[in-house]
Write a protein that holds these residues in place. Structure first.
Motif, PDB file in Angstrom:
ATOM      1  N   LEU A  26       0.836  -1.207   0.000  1.00 29.72           N
ATOM      2  CA  LEU A  26       0.000   0.000   0.000  1.00 29.72           C
ATOM      3  C   LEU A  26       0.874   1.261   0.000  1.00 29.72           C
ATOM      4  O   LEU A  26       0.633   2.193  -0.780  1.00 29.72           O
ATOM      5  N   HIS A  30       1.198   4.177  -2.910  1.00 27.06           N
ATOM      6  CA  HIS A  30       0.963   5.611  -2.695  1.00 27.06           C
ATOM      7  C   HIS A  30       2.163   6.454  -3.104  1.00 27.06           C
ATOM      8  O   HIS A  30       2.010   7.532  -3.666  1.00 27.06           O
ATOM      9  N   LEU A  36      -4.461   2.812  -5.509  1.00 24.92           N
ATOM     10  CA  LEU A  36      -4.891   1.815  -4.524  1.00 24.92           C
ATOM     11  C   LEU A  36      -5.304   2.623  -3.312  1.00 24.92           C
ATOM     12  O   LEU A  36      -4.511   3.397  -2.789  1.00 24.92           O
ATOM     13  N   GLU A  37      -6.543   2.435  -2.858  1.00 28.47           N
ATOM     14  CA  GLU A  37      -7.062   3.418  -1.916  1.00 28.47           C
ATOM     15  C   GLU A  37      -6.479   3.316  -0.507  1.00 28.47           C
ATOM     16  O   GLU A  37      -5.790   4.211  -0.042  1.00 28.47           O
ATOM     17  N   GLY A  38      -6.780   2.230   0.203  1.00 28.13           N
ATOM     18  CA  GLY A  38      -6.247   2.131   1.567  1.00 28.13           C
ATOM     19  C   GLY A  38      -6.901   3.095   2.525  1.00 28.13           C
ATOM     20  O   GLY A  38      -6.241   3.873   3.212  1.00 28.13           O
ATOM     21  N   GLU A  41      -5.704   3.280   6.138  1.00 33.50           N
ATOM     22  CA  GLU A  41      -4.248   3.441   6.274  1.00 33.50           C
ATOM     23  C   GLU A  41      -3.573   2.294   7.007  1.00 33.50           C
ATOM     24  O   GLU A  41      -2.724   2.484   7.870  1.00 33.50           O
ATOM     25  N   THR A  48     -10.199  -1.738   1.118  1.00 30.21           N
ATOM     26  CA  THR A  48      -9.948  -0.952  -0.091  1.00 30.21           C
ATOM     27  C   THR A  48      -8.501  -1.060  -0.569  1.00 30.21           C
ATOM     28  O   THR A  48      -8.156  -0.477  -1.592  1.00 30.21           O
ATOM     29  N   CYS A  49      -7.658  -1.770   0.185  1.00 32.06           N
ATOM     30  CA  CYS A  49      -6.276  -1.966  -0.284  1.00 32.06           C
ATOM     31  C   CYS A  49      -6.127  -3.359  -0.889  1.00 32.06           C
ATOM     32  O   CYS A  49      -5.019  -3.846  -1.071  1.00 32.06           O
ATOM     33  N   CYS A  86      -1.933  -3.503   2.457  1.00 28.29           N
ATOM     34  CA  CYS A  86      -1.255  -2.895   3.617  1.00 28.29           C
ATOM     35  C   CYS A  86      -0.612  -3.955   4.494  1.00 28.29           C
ATOM     36  O   CYS A  86       0.159  -3.634   5.396  1.00 28.29           O
TER      37      CYS A  86
END
Ligand code: FES
Length: 113
Positions: A26, A30, A36-38, A41, A48-49, A86
């Motif tokens: 992830l 970025h 790729l959203e994540g 976090e 979403t990752c 992630c």
């Protein structure tokens, strides 16, 4: 420096990037402007990752934690080699790792941006 490759959701566009040891897929995405959203976090509170790992690398990954399995169950377009980006940390063994972005993600978190 290890490298890794992201294949876009279209299944065609390949982007090869530097993959510093210890960074997650992830974080690497970025740093390189990969879509790729994540949303959470990396705190295992979203899916979403979600990435689809190339089968050649799937067995080299650490086993997923139970929380990751639970989140993956919610991911749209789940495959046998799906993982959360992630939770994949770059190691020497994973040099050349190839992951594909899923066609769509389901985001249940509020977008704060
Ligand atoms: Fe939310 Fe990976 S960024 S689980």
């Amino acid at each position: 420096m290890p490298k890794m490759v992201f294949i876009a959701a279209d299944g065609v566009t390949r982007t090869e990037v530097d993959a510093p040891l210890g960074l997650s897929v992830l974080e690497i995405a970025h740093r390189n402007g990969i879509d790729l959203e994540g949303a959470c976090e990396g705190s295992l509170a979203c899916s979403t990752c979600h990435v689809v790992v190339d089968p050649a690398f799937f067995d080299k990954l650490e086993e997923p934690k139970e929380e990751e399995e639970d989140m993956l169950d919610l991911a749209f377009g789940l495959t046998h080699t799906s993982r959360l980006g992630c939770q994949i940390l770059m190691t020497d063994e994973l040099d050349g790792l190839v992951v594909r972005l899923p066609v769509a993600t389901r985001n249940m978190m509020v977008d704060k941006r």
